[in-house]
Write a protein that holds these residues in place. Structure first.
Motif, PDB file in Angstrom:
ATOM      1  N   GLN A 154       0.735  -1.136   0.254  1.00 54.73           N
ATOM      2  CA  GLN A 154      -0.123   0.079  -0.148  1.00 54.73           C
ATOM      3  C   GLN A 154       1.010   0.933   0.022  1.00 54.73           C
ATOM      4  O   GLN A 154       0.458   2.699  -0.652  1.00 54.73           O
ATOM      5  N   GLU A 158       0.338   3.936  -3.274  1.00 56.72           N
ATOM      6  CA  GLU A 158       0.229   5.064  -3.149  1.00 56.72           C
ATOM      7  C   GLU A 158       0.657   6.429  -2.901  1.00 56.72           C
ATOM      8  O   GLU A 158       0.527   7.390  -3.371  1.00 56.72           O
ATOM      9  N   SER A 163      -3.824   3.756  -6.171  1.00 61.27           N
ATOM     10  CA  SER A 163      -4.799   3.283  -5.363  1.00 61.27           C
ATOM     11  C   SER A 163      -5.077   1.648  -5.425  1.00 61.27           C
ATOM     12  O   SER A 163      -5.002   1.420  -6.317  1.00 61.27           O
ATOM     13  N   ARG A 211      -9.440   5.364  -8.717  1.00 61.63           N
ATOM     14  CA  ARG A 211     -10.345   4.862  -8.113  1.00 61.63           C
ATOM     15  C   ARG A 211     -10.222   3.689  -7.515  1.00 61.63           C
ATOM     16  O   ARG A 211     -10.282   3.264  -8.454  1.00 61.63           O
ATOM     17  N   GLN A 212      -9.679   3.851  -6.102  1.00 61.23           N
ATOM     18  CA  GLN A 212     -10.356   2.273  -5.638  1.00 61.23           C
ATOM     19  C   GLN A 212     -11.239   1.110  -6.458  1.00 61.23           C
ATOM     20  O   GLN A 212     -10.923   0.103  -6.478  1.00 61.23           O
TER      21      GLN A 212
END
Length: 255
Positions: A154, A158, A163, A211-212
């Motif tokens: 992560q 990020e 994402s 976006r995730q």
């Protein structure tokens, strides 16, 4: 679901299955070209697994999935179904995911390919996703946690502006395709399950350029980004060793 620890002999059997899955991806690479359909890629891989390797393509019929490969192009996050009408175009990126069964053991891996010349943005997404997976693998050892793995993935993703998909994760694997534990690709250091020697699981992060959030299409399999942004994924199957990890799906001539 209880976690099944594998013996050294069982891990070696899984290395054989994992190596065969990696060979399938090595074989198919030269055919990933503009103008080629995902149906053709799937046919070639099915024939290679069944006729050359004399093994079993695990995806065929798994919970009703109809094909050997998952072929996920551009904004498809995962579980894309090969189709004759899905023809690669110059600049496309595609994840090819394959699982082979040999002597009852599963070998599961996926990697990204380019059809023609990708854009710089697409190439960066693919590269960062690969590096994120490798950073997650690098922290695997007895006593580490699944949170350590997720946090490593992560943070790198990020920091690069991408994402991490939350809706899908890695998984334990062995004689069963999907076993405990679930391996999240996000998390907090020193949280979650502690790793033990003999665990075998996949690490397979999916990163989106936007976006995730994702959604599943009407075929009940194909997962796409909600905002149409592109997505990338890499996957290895790893075993926890005495003092670290062992990649059981190492690609020939590659990492």
């Amino acid at each position: 679901m209880a976690i099944t620890l594998k013996s050294p002999q069982e891990i070696e059997a899984m290395r054989v299955a994992g190596g065969m899955a990696a060979e399938v991806l090595e074989m198919i690479g030269e055919y990933v070209q503009p103008g080629v359909s995902t149906e053709e890629l799937d046919r070639r891989c099915y024939e290679y697994i069944t006729q050359v390797q004399k093994a079993i393509p695990a995806n065929v019929g798994y919970h009703g999935f109809p094909k050997t490969l998952c072929t996920s192009i551009n904004g498809v996050v995962c579980h894309g179904i090969p189709k004759p009408e899905d023809v690669l175009r110059d600049g496309d990126i595609i994840n090819i995911d394959v699982t082979v069964i040999r002597d009852g053991w599963h070998g599961d891996t996926s990697r990204m390919f380019y059809a023609g010349k990708p854009s710089r943005e697409a190439e960066r997404l693919v590269d960062v996703t690969l590096e994120s997976m490798l950073r997650g693998i690098a922290v695997v050892r007895p006593g580490a946690t699944l949170g350590d793995v997720g946090a490593a993935i992560q943070s790198h993703a990020e920091d690069a502006g991408f994402s991490v998909v939350r809706d899908f994760c890695g998984h334990g694997i062995g004689r069963k395709y999907h076993e405990a534990p679930q391996v999240l690709h996000y998390g907090r250091p020193n949280s979650g399950l502690r790793l033990k020697k003999g665990m075998v699981f996949t690490i397979e992060p999916m990163l989106n350029a936007g976006r995730q959030e994702v959604q599943v299409l009407d075929d009940d399999w194909t997962v796409v980004t909600v905002d149409g942004s592109w997505s990338a994924q890499w996957e290895h199957m790893v075993a926890v060793t005495d003092d670290g990890y062992d990649i059981l799906t190492a690609w020939p001539n590659r990492r």
